[in-house]
Design an enzyme around this catalytic site. Structure first.
Site, PDB file in Angstrom:
ATOM      1  N   GLY A 145       0.836  -1.195   0.000  1.00  0.00           N
ATOM      2  CA  GLY A 145       0.000   0.000   0.000  1.00  0.00           C
ATOM      3  C   GLY A 145       0.870   1.244   0.000  1.00  0.00           C
TER       4      GLY A 145
ATOM      5  N   GLY B 156      -0.860   4.475  -0.732  1.00  0.00           N
ATOM      6  CA  GLY B 156      -2.111   4.694  -0.019  1.00  0.00           C
ATOM      7  C   GLY B 156      -2.075   5.885   0.926  1.00  0.00           C
ATOM      8  CG  ASP B 157      -5.218   8.652   3.552  1.00  0.00           C
ATOM      9  OD1 ASP B 157      -5.170   9.681   2.867  1.00  0.00           O
ATOM     10  OD2 ASP B 157      -5.533   8.645   4.760  1.00  0.00           O
ATOM     11  CG  LEU B 158      -0.536   4.473   7.219  1.00  0.00           C
ATOM     12  CD1 LEU B 158      -0.864   5.368   8.406  1.00  0.00           C
ATOM     13  CD2 LEU B 158      -0.590   3.006   7.646  1.00  0.00           C
TER      14      LEU B 158
ATOM     15  CG  ASP C 222      -1.455   2.602  20.037  1.00  0.00           C
ATOM     16  OD1 ASP C 222      -1.441   3.792  19.660  1.00  0.00           O
ATOM     17  OD2 ASP C 222      -2.332   2.161  20.807  1.00  0.00           O
ATOM     18  CG  HIS C 223       0.222   7.070  16.106  1.00  0.00           C
ATOM     19  ND1 HIS C 223      -0.957   6.482  15.718  1.00  0.00           N
ATOM     20  CD2 HIS C 223      -0.088   8.353  16.433  1.00  0.00           C
ATOM     21  CE1 HIS C 223      -1.933   7.355  15.799  1.00  0.00           C
ATOM     22  NE2 HIS C 223      -1.447   8.503  16.224  1.00  0.00           N
TER      23      HIS C 223
ATOM     24  CD  GLU D 139      -9.630  12.803  16.365  1.00  0.00           C
ATOM     25  OE1 GLU D 139     -10.623  12.117  16.062  1.00  0.00           O
ATOM     26  OE2 GLU D 139      -8.527  12.681  15.816  1.00  0.00           O
TER      27      GLU D 139
ATOM     28  CG  ASP E 270     -10.757   5.622  14.993  1.00  0.00           C
ATOM     29  OD1 ASP E 270      -9.742   5.106  14.500  1.00  0.00           O
ATOM     30  OD2 ASP E 270     -11.036   6.823  14.861  1.00  0.00           O
TER      31      ASP E 270
ATOM     32  CG  HIS F 181      -4.980   5.552  20.010  1.00  0.00           C
ATOM     33  ND1 HIS F 181      -3.912   4.862  19.482  1.00  0.00           N
ATOM     34  CD2 HIS F 181      -5.604   6.130  18.952  1.00  0.00           C
ATOM     35  CE1 HIS F 181      -3.897   5.018  18.171  1.00  0.00           C
ATOM     36  NE2 HIS F 181      -4.912   5.770  17.824  1.00  0.00           N
TER      37      HIS F 181
ATOM     38  CE  LYS G 169     -12.917  10.718  14.257  1.00  0.00           C
ATOM     39  NZ  LYS G 169     -11.553  10.949  13.752  1.00  0.00           N
TER      40      LYS G 169
END
Length: 504
Positions: free
Chosen positions: A28, A31-33, A194-195, A233, A252, A257, A357
């Protein structure tokens, strides 16, 4: 050692790190990531001199040549790191970028991959070979199967696989995915990323607790009243309806997290600084988190969904009006919950969490609120004395603050709350690295401390699965306007305990 010498010593240690030569195959790679996170991080690591001898091989669709990929990569970097982009450095960086067009579902393309890996590494065992799965989770089993079929996993010395969340959608699927990975790789080859654990302020929770004798003796139920974790967020779902309609705010954010943050706050001191000792202590916390009883879930959880409103002086649509969202969707975009940890240190202490969100603003923090003094020794004017609080601010500023009470100047005995603040930028005069920088460097160093382990992933799912099941049965949501701090029901939820949310 003086402060200046300590600082110089730390900086010298950081600047001398150089990753050994590596090949990273990015499934990928267009891709977006990869566009928004992975390539910007790798570019910044190159710019800082941490990586020199390496190759990034993008593998996947759409169809493009290496030259086209390099041109696209330049655009992605300019969009995502803006002023940190450097044209001269990019001309050198792009020489490390390759692209191979491939349908990841077709087995024959992995024969081509095998050839490309041999061409690049020349079978040199000193090469650090990493597979980065920057693709949707449904492709994980197919990729792993084909890598294993070509003997590119366990039999390939030094091979590692880096897996992004979501890691499954419940405990059962996570267990099945773990089994699939373990058929091909050993556990010490698997890096479940897991950033959040790579963020500087998050890591400093560990150093704050175990590097200072002042605080650790107070870090328990005898002195701490409650803990609040906020991950707010201001953005919506950002054209990711397909993902979010299945993930929800629970999968999510909470399952990964937030539970990792709880573990970091609540863990016992590890026996040493080894990766397994640290991961063992985090796992003990997961094992001790009180299971949610579906019958009592309404007393412990509030879920909501945003409606049209105004964020940062701009009118925004409600969740049901977002592109790709079903008009009758009952997907939660907000959750507030109360966790308990059934062990000696934390028995009875509530861990309040909230995340959502389209809230008033973006804010991420961990607040440790201590108990009030047992007696009002300072008179009736001190009836509203603030509780001492330690706050780890992760966003928008990175700082650690301690709130305590002092006497306001004058003849009267009036208490006044003040903060002692450690701010990263003002102390170190450098930009803190991106969270992905830290976790990628750790992967290059084969340090698994900040990565989730098989048992941790499955236990975290077992914690949130009852919440998901309860929601799937009732699908009742509180509504909140975009641009507020969350639904009124979330305020009522914590008020029942005679407490209040911190204002962000």
């Amino acid at each position: 050692m003086s402060d200046d010498k300590t600082f110089e010593s730390c900086m010298a240690g950081l600047e001398t790190f150089k990753a050994s030569k590596f090949l990273m195959v990015v499934f990928g790679g267009a891709g977006d990531l990869c566009q928004k996170k992975l390539l910007p991080t790798l570019f910044l690591l190159f710019k800082k001199g941490f990586i020199e001898d390496f190759t990034i091989l993008g593998f996947g669709l759409p169809e493009m040549s290496t030259d086209e990929y390099r041109k696209q990569a330049k655009i992605w970097l300019q969009e995502n790191i803006k002023e940190q982009f450097d044209e001269k450095i990019y001309l050198k960086f792009q020489e490390h970028l390759l692209f191979e067009t491939a349908d990841l579902k077709k087995a024959e393309n992995y024969s081509n991959l095998c050839k490309r890996i041999t061409e690049i590494t020349k079978d040199d065992p000193a090469y650090n070979l990493m597979y980065y799965l920057a693709v949707p989770p449904f492709l994980f089993p197919t990729i792993v199967h084909n890598l294993s079929d070509k003997e590119l996993c366990r039999r390939r010395k030094g091979a590692k696989i880096i897996v992004e969340k979501p890691f499954g959608h419940d405990r059962k699927s996570a267990h099945a995915l773990n089994l699939k990975l373990l058929e091909a790789f050993d556990e010490n080859q698997i890096y479940r990323i897991d950033h959040y654990l790579g963020k500087e302020t998050v890591q400093n929770v560990f150093f704050f607790r175990f590097g200072n004798v002042l605080f650790e003796p107070l870090w328990n139920r005898n002195y701490i009243d409650n803990i609040q974790i906020t991950v707010a967020e201001d953005l919506g779902i950002e054209n990711r309806a397909d993902f979010y309609e299945n993930a929800t705010v629970i999968r999510d954010f909470v399952q990964n997290h937030i539970l990792q943050l709880i573990a970091l706050i609540a863990m016992e001191p590890p026996a040493n600084f080894s990766q397994e000792s640290i991961r063992n202590e985090r796992q003990k916390v997961f094992n001790s988190i009180q299971a949610f009883d579906e019958k009592k879930i309404d007393d412990l959880v509030v879920m909501g969904q945003y409606e049209a409103g105004e964020v940062n002086d701009k009118k925004v649509a409600g969740y049901l009006d977002e592109k790709g969202v079903a008009k009758d969707s009952k997907v939660p975009t907000y959750i507030a919950a109360k966790f308990f940890i059934d062990n000696w240190r934390w028995a009875g202490v509530p861990f309040y969490i909230r995340t959502g969100k389209r809230l008033k603003k973006r804010c991420t923090e961990i607040a440790i609120q201590f108990k009030y003094p047992p007696l009002r020794l300072l008179g009736h004017k001190c009836k509203d004395l603030d509780a001492n609080t330690i706050v780890f601010s992760i966003y928008p500023t990175q700082k650690v603050s301690l709130n305590f009470n002092v006497k306001f100047p004058g003849m009267d005995n009036i208490p006044y709350p003040v903060d002692m603040v450690f701010d990263y930028k003002s102390v170190f005069k450098v930009d803190t690295p991106l969270a992905y920088e830290r976790v990628l460097i750790d992967a290059m160093k084969s340090d698994l401390s900040l990565f989730a382990r098989q048992d941790g992933i499955e236990t975290m799912w077992s914690i949130v699965d009852p919440i998901i099941k309860a929601w799937e049965k009732k699908k009742t949501l509180c509504k909140y306007k975009a641009g507020c701090r969350g639904p009124k029901e979330a305020d009522d939820f914590i008020k029942k305990d005679k407490r209040a949310w911190r204002i962000f």
